[in-house]
Design a protein around this motif. Structure first.
Motif, PDB file in Angstrom:
ATOM      1  N   LYS A  90       0.853  -1.400  -0.494  1.00 19.30           N
ATOM      2  CA  LYS A  90       0.623  -0.215  -0.145  1.00 19.30           C
ATOM      3  C   LYS A  90       1.135   1.111   0.094  1.00 19.30           C
ATOM      4  O   LYS A  90       0.382   2.170  -0.041  1.00 19.30           O
ATOM      5  CB  LYS A  90      -0.492  -0.044   1.711  1.00 19.30           C
ATOM      6  N   GLY A  93       1.906   2.307  -3.358  1.00 15.49           N
ATOM      7  CA  GLY A  93       1.177   2.870  -4.017  1.00 15.49           C
ATOM      8  C   GLY A  93       1.327   4.031  -3.837  1.00 15.49           C
ATOM      9  O   GLY A  93       0.345   5.474  -5.209  1.00 15.49           O
ATOM     10  N   GLU A 112       1.003  -4.122  -3.483  1.00 17.43           N
ATOM     11  CA  GLU A 112      -0.046  -3.166  -4.156  1.00 17.43           C
ATOM     12  C   GLU A 112      -1.068  -3.430  -4.905  1.00 17.43           C
ATOM     13  O   GLU A 112      -1.271  -5.039  -5.441  1.00 17.43           O
ATOM     14  CB  GLU A 112       0.872  -1.946  -4.909  1.00 17.43           C
ATOM     15  N   LYS A 113      -2.248  -2.843  -5.745  1.00 16.45           N
ATOM     16  CA  LYS A 113      -3.713  -3.077  -6.582  1.00 16.45           C
ATOM     17  C   LYS A 113      -3.073  -2.680  -7.223  1.00 16.45           C
ATOM     18  O   LYS A 113      -1.761  -2.044  -7.950  1.00 16.45           O
ATOM     19  CB  LYS A 113      -4.713  -1.537  -6.147  1.00 16.45           C
ATOM     20  N   SER A 114      -3.488  -4.055  -8.338  1.00 15.39           N
ATOM     21  CA  SER A 114      -3.165  -3.994 -10.263  1.00 15.39           C
ATOM     22  C   SER A 114      -3.222  -2.625 -10.738  1.00 15.39           C
ATOM     23  O   SER A 114      -2.456  -2.263 -11.997  1.00 15.39           O
ATOM     24  CB  SER A 114      -3.655  -5.478 -10.553  1.00 15.39           C
ATOM     25  N   SER A 115      -4.174  -2.320 -10.217  1.00 16.92           N
ATOM     26  CA  SER A 115      -4.697  -0.484 -10.701  1.00 16.92           C
ATOM     27  C   SER A 115      -3.069   0.146 -10.646  1.00 16.92           C
ATOM     28  O   SER A 115      -3.280   1.559 -11.728  1.00 16.92           O
ATOM     29  CB  SER A 115      -5.955   0.545 -10.589  1.00 16.92           C
ATOM     30  N   SER A 120      -0.089  -6.464 -14.686  1.00 22.26           N
ATOM     31  CA  SER A 120       0.867  -6.985 -13.890  1.00 22.26           C
ATOM     32  C   SER A 120       1.889  -7.283 -14.559  1.00 22.26           C
ATOM     33  O   SER A 120       2.054  -8.689 -16.047  1.00 22.26           O
ATOM     34  CB  SER A 120      -0.653  -7.617 -12.882  1.00 22.26           C
ATOM     35  N   ARG A 137       3.760  -4.298 -12.163  1.00 25.01           N
ATOM     36  CA  ARG A 137       3.956  -4.639 -10.835  1.00 25.01           C
ATOM     37  C   ARG A 137       3.945  -6.336 -10.667  1.00 25.01           C
ATOM     38  O   ARG A 137       3.280  -6.466 -11.813  1.00 25.01           O
ATOM     39  CB  ARG A 137       1.844  -5.182 -10.503  1.00 25.01           C
ATOM     40  N   HIS A 193      -8.032 -13.743  -2.785  1.00 25.26           N
ATOM     41  CA  HIS A 193      -7.419 -13.045  -4.005  1.00 25.26           C
ATOM     42  C   HIS A 193      -6.580 -13.916  -4.660  1.00 25.26           C
ATOM     43  O   HIS A 193      -6.466 -12.666  -6.029  1.00 25.26           O
ATOM     44  CB  HIS A 193      -7.189 -11.631  -2.928  1.00 25.26           C
ATOM     45  N   ASP A 197      -5.378 -12.669  -8.859  1.00 21.03           N
ATOM     46  CA  ASP A 197      -4.439 -12.027  -9.107  1.00 21.03           C
ATOM     47  C   ASP A 197      -3.594 -12.309 -10.159  1.00 21.03           C
ATOM     48  O   ASP A 197      -3.401 -11.876 -10.969  1.00 21.03           O
ATOM     49  CB  ASP A 197      -3.837 -12.231  -7.923  1.00 21.03           C
ATOM     50  N   THR A 200      -5.011 -11.848 -13.521  1.00 16.64           N
ATOM     51  CA  THR A 200      -4.043 -10.554 -13.813  1.00 16.64           C
ATOM     52  C   THR A 200      -3.095 -10.966 -15.368  1.00 16.64           C
ATOM     53  O   THR A 200      -2.728 -10.210 -15.959  1.00 16.64           O
ATOM     54  CB  THR A 200      -3.990  -9.449 -13.312  1.00 16.64           C
TER      55      THR A 200
END
Ligand code: NAD
Length: 342
Positions: A90, A93, A112-115, A120, A137, A193, A197, A200
């Motif tokens: 986090k 990001g 981190e979020k994929s966004s 990814s 990522r 999750h 993931d 991605t």
């Protein structure tokens, strides 16, 4: 000219990635960052790495501890062509705003979020799709392990359905504040999750994952149950598919490697730095084929499995090598990974 790389965040992942970058023939490590003085900051300097202050850190704290710093994180980023962010999950990001302001491309980690990134990344799964990206990522340790195996089986046989149960380590060996120290914690989310993931990097893979956390700090273990579209001749063929790919190690019965303690002991006998095991680890006796269904165990070393992926992510971003297998060959040779077929 070697690619100038900065590493922001010098913890479990960052220190390993820094060492890996320093070994690449086509890359130069410009420096690393720490938030406060520590043994890791001192060992970075002992290795000859330039040290910069990041986050809430203060240069005078380092000077008082007798540690020479070369500036703040912005000074480091201005000297580099790309940054590998290895800050805690986090925070990477949040660091992106700084990278964007300075116009520096960045590699983020799986926390981190994929966004956070354009794509990814996992080298065996989608290197070609990531060529020329400015932000990647590298997916987490568990996702990297599954993505590698899934990319091998799906390209060779096609995957109809993949069910994985992830037995996760509770903490890394250097951590003392995480648990459980005696217990098994089922992850109560279905799916965990990890499945989304994996998608991605391998969109459309029909995967479903479940996870639980157990009181160990050595490695994760995955129990995979995969229904294939085309049937392999036998287990020997599957062993050839895995051990013929980069970043897989398949133990034989005669190796007498029992579970994750045995794998760690193998790495220590090889003299691997920090006993790092960057390969997916399988056991020949732990691969079972019945009709179109394969079941296999694999062990994943959480602290190091993503390290070679970070190196390949840099090569893909800067098109230092457009062929994924050639990039992986350079990375794996310089990091001393098991040769293919071993
Ligand atoms: P870590 O806590 O071991 O290291 C993070 C480092 O970043 C620390 O040295 C910390 O002081 C530093 N830091 C703190 N604030 C910072 C800031 N604002 N800017 C830069 N650095 C800062 O964490 P880690 O285990 O190395 O995890 C890093 C990333 O890698 C996370 O996204 C995590 O999800 C991912 N990851 C971790 C593992 C693992 O098993 N440890 C495996 C795969 C991926």
């Amino acid at each position: 000219m070697a690619l100038k790389v900065a590493v922001n965040g010098y913890g479990t992942i960052g220190k390993r990635v820094a060492d890996a970058v320093a070994r690449q023939p086509d890359m130069t490590l410009v420096g690393v960052t720490k938030t406060r003085p520590s043994f890791e900051a001192r060992s970075a300097l002992d290795k000859g790495y330039r040290l910069f202050v990041t986050g809430e850190g203060k240069a005078q704290d380092f000077e008082q501890a007798g540690l020479t710093v070369s500036g703040g994180v912005e000074d480091l980023l201005r000297e580099a062509e790309v940054v590998i962010d290895a800050a805690p999950g986090k925070i990477g990001g949040a660091n992106r705003a700084l990278y964007d302001r300075l116009g520096i491309p960045a590699v983020f980690q799986g926390g981190e979020k994929s966004s956070v990134a354009d794509h990814s990344f996992s080298a065996l799964a989608n290197y070609a799709a990531c060529l020329g990206s400015r932000r990647l990522r590298v997916v987490s340790c568990n996702t990297t392990g599954i993505a590698r195996a899934a990319s091998r089986l799906s390209s060779r046989y096609g995957v109809r359905r993949w069910e994985a149960t992830l037995v996760r380590r509770a903490a890394d060996p250097g951590e003392s504040k995480k648990g459980p120290i005696n217990g098994i914690l089922p992850g109560l989310d279905f799916p965990s999750h990890h499945g989304p993931d994996v998608q991605t990097v391998l969109p459309g893979l029909p995967i479903h994952t479940t996870a639980l956390t157990v009181s160990t700090n050595l490695m994760h273990v995955h129990v995979n149950q995969v229904q294939l579209e085309r049937v392999p001749a036998d287990v020997e063929e599957l062993v050839r598919v895995f051990s013929g790919s980069p970043r897989f190690k398949v133990f034989e019965a005669g190796d007498h490697v029992e579970g994750t303690p045995g794998v760690v002991e193998w790495a220590r006998d090889l003299g691997r730095p920090r006993y790092d095991i960057m390969e997916n680890v399988l056991w020949r006796q732990g691969i079972h084929l019945a009709g179109d269904e394969v079941r296999f165990f694999q062990a994943i070393h959480q602290e190091s499995v993503v390290v070679p992926e970070n190196v390949d992510a840099l090569r893909a971003m800067f098109r230092l090598e457009t062929d994924p297998l050639r990039s992986m060959a350079i990375t794996d040779r310089t990091l001393g990974l098991s040769p293919r077929g071993a």
